[in-house]
Design a protein around this motif. Structure first.
Motif, PDB file in Angstrom:
ATOM      1  N   LEU A   1     119.701  69.415  43.546  1.00 51.84           N
ATOM      2  CA  LEU A   1     120.084  70.671  42.338  1.00 51.84           C
ATOM      3  C   LEU A   1     118.781  71.528  42.892  1.00 51.84           C
ATOM      4  N   SER A   2     118.989  72.944  42.873  1.00 54.04           N
ATOM      5  CA  SER A   2     117.336  73.648  43.358  1.00 54.04           C
ATOM      6  C   SER A   2     117.239  73.944  41.923  1.00 54.04           C
ATOM      7  N   LEU A   3     115.382  73.895  41.698  1.00 52.61           N
ATOM      8  CA  LEU A   3     115.009  74.113  40.471  1.00 52.61           C
ATOM      9  C   LEU A   3     114.462  75.337  40.550  1.00 52.61           C
ATOM     10  N   GLU A   4     115.396  76.675  41.046  1.00 52.47           N
ATOM     11  CA  GLU A   4     114.983  78.032  41.336  1.00 52.47           C
ATOM     12  C   GLU A   4     114.889  78.770  39.947  1.00 52.47           C
ATOM     13  N   VAL A   5     115.927  77.785  38.904  1.00 53.23           N
ATOM     14  CA  VAL A   5     116.310  78.332  37.658  1.00 53.23           C
ATOM     15  C   VAL A   5     115.433  77.533  36.623  1.00 53.23           C
ATOM     16  N   ASP A   6     114.050  78.826  35.709  1.00 57.09           N
ATOM     17  CA  ASP A   6     113.046  77.896  34.515  1.00 57.09           C
ATOM     18  C   ASP A   6     113.522  77.757  33.623  1.00 57.09           C
ATOM     19  N   PHE A   7     113.693  75.857  33.708  1.00 58.15           N
ATOM     20  CA  PHE A   7     114.064  75.077  32.668  1.00 58.15           C
ATOM     21  C   PHE A   7     112.806  74.678  31.985  1.00 58.15           C
ATOM     22  N   SER A   8     113.026  75.064  30.671  1.00 53.85           N
ATOM     23  CA  SER A   8     111.825  74.655  29.844  1.00 53.85           C
ATOM     24  C   SER A   8     111.753  73.120  29.832  1.00 53.85           C
ATOM     25  N   LYS A   9     112.319  72.034  29.714  1.00 54.73           N
ATOM     26  CA  LYS A   9     112.086  70.664  30.265  1.00 54.73           C
ATOM     27  C   LYS A   9     113.370  70.254  30.654  1.00 54.73           C
ATOM     28  N   VAL A  10     112.973  69.069  31.176  1.00 53.11           N
ATOM     29  CA  VAL A  10     114.607  67.668  31.158  1.00 53.11           C
ATOM     30  C   VAL A  10     114.065  67.019  30.814  1.00 53.11           C
ATOM     31  N   LEU A  11     115.382  66.600  30.168  1.00 57.28           N
ATOM     32  CA  LEU A  11     115.862  65.490  29.390  1.00 57.28           C
ATOM     33  C   LEU A  11     116.562  64.590  29.980  1.00 57.28           C
ATOM     34  N   LEU A  12     116.175  62.993  30.663  1.00 56.58           N
ATOM     35  CA  LEU A  12     116.549  61.760  31.081  1.00 56.58           C
ATOM     36  C   LEU A  12     117.578  60.863  29.951  1.00 56.58           C
ATOM     37  N   GLY A  13     119.192  60.984  30.178  1.00 56.55           N
ATOM     38  CA  GLY A  13     119.780  60.373  29.595  1.00 56.55           C
ATOM     39  C   GLY A  13     119.733  58.346  30.112  1.00 56.55           C
ATOM     40  N   ASP A  14     120.299  58.219  28.744  1.00 60.60           N
ATOM     41  CA  ASP A  14     119.962  56.574  29.667  1.00 60.60           C
ATOM     42  C   ASP A  14     120.178  56.493  30.158  1.00 60.60           C
ATOM     43  N   GLY A  15     120.016  54.775  31.219  1.00 63.92           N
ATOM     44  CA  GLY A  15     120.781  54.547  32.310  1.00 63.92           C
ATOM     45  C   GLY A  15     119.270  53.259  32.934  1.00 63.92           C
ATOM     46  N   ALA A  16     120.036  53.336  33.409  1.00 58.16           N
ATOM     47  CA  ALA A  16     119.143  51.821  34.855  1.00 58.16           C
ATOM     48  C   ALA A  16     117.367  52.495  34.575  1.00 58.16           C
ATOM     49  N   VAL A  17     116.334  51.511  34.146  1.00 58.07           N
ATOM     50  CA  VAL A  17     114.946  52.050  34.262  1.00 58.07           C
ATOM     51  C   VAL A  17     114.126  52.535  35.982  1.00 58.07           C
ATOM     52  N   GLU A  18     115.358  51.704  36.941  1.00 62.81           N
ATOM     53  CA  GLU A  18     114.714  52.514  38.509  1.00 62.81           C
ATOM     54  C   GLU A  18     115.257  53.888  38.405  1.00 62.81           C
ATOM     55  N   ASP A  19     116.417  54.053  37.771  1.00 65.66           N
ATOM     56  CA  ASP A  19     117.128  55.486  38.053  1.00 65.66           C
ATOM     57  C   ASP A  19     115.732  56.780  37.354  1.00 65.66           C
ATOM     58  N   ARG A  20     115.644  56.010  35.980  1.00 73.32           N
ATOM     59  CA  ARG A  20     115.090  56.977  35.590  1.00 73.32           C
ATOM     60  C   ARG A  20     114.187  57.522  35.974  1.00 73.32           C
TER      61      ARG A  20
ATOM     62  N   TYR B   1     112.308  56.874  38.788  1.00 71.99           N
ATOM     63  CA  TYR B   1     112.865  57.768  40.355  1.00 71.99           C
ATOM     64  C   TYR B   1     113.052  59.199  40.091  1.00 71.99           C
ATOM     65  N   ALA B   2     114.044  59.218  39.353  1.00 73.28           N
ATOM     66  CA  ALA B   2     113.946  60.775  38.666  1.00 73.28           C
ATOM     67  C   ALA B   2     112.681  61.444  38.342  1.00 73.28           C
ATOM     68  N   LYS B   3     111.725  60.674  37.451  1.00 74.78           N
ATOM     69  CA  LYS B   3     110.654  61.323  36.729  1.00 74.78           C
ATOM     70  C   LYS B   3     109.833  61.313  37.886  1.00 74.78           C
ATOM     71  N   GLN B   4     109.546  60.730  38.469  1.00 75.99           N
ATOM     72  CA  GLN B   4     108.571  60.485  39.421  1.00 75.99           C
ATOM     73  C   GLN B   4     108.953  61.730  40.468  1.00 75.99           C
ATOM     74  N   TRP B   5     109.815  62.118  40.846  1.00 70.97           N
ATOM     75  CA  TRP B   5     110.643  62.997  41.751  1.00 70.97           C
ATOM     76  C   TRP B   5     110.854  64.483  40.855  1.00 70.97           C
ATOM     77  N   LEU B   6     110.673  64.253  39.853  1.00 73.23           N
ATOM     78  CA  LEU B   6     110.453  65.840  38.905  1.00 73.23           C
ATOM     79  C   LEU B   6     109.574  66.170  38.963  1.00 73.23           C
TER      80      LEU B   6
END
Length: 87
Positions: A42-61, A63-68
């Motif tokens: 995803l290109s985050l050129e859109v100005d999101f006010s926040k990101v919500l990470l859904g339920d899933g494997a701890v490692e996936d969440r 990794y996504a949080k660290q990258w974001l």
């Protein structure tokens, strides 16, 4: 909160529609992606006010949080597993 533009990262395909609909009913302007691949693609050129990470494997969440956090430090990332929502 209503009207905020948020990115919802769903890690469990079976929960995608129900969680997105719940967020829409709460008044959020929602963009949904599926999993870590969805975040990375995803290109985050859109100005999101926040990101919500859904339920899933701890490692996936994690990794996504660290990258974001590393790429978009001004956008808060909220792990929905940590939220306590009452209906």
């Amino acid at each position: 909160m209503a009207g905020q533009k948020i990115l919802y990262v769903c890690f469990e395909f079976s929960q995608l529609v129900s969680c997105e609909l719940a967020l829409l009913e709460m008044g959020y302007d929602v963009t949904t992606v599926l999993g870590t691949d969805g975040v990375l693609g995803l290109s985050l050129e859109v100005d999101f006010s926040k990101v919500l990470l859904g339920d899933g494997a701890v490692e996936d969440r994690q990794y996504a949080k660290q990258w974001l956090d590393g790429n978009y430090p001004d956008i808060p990332v909220v792990d929905m597993c940590d939220l306590h929502i009452e209906f």
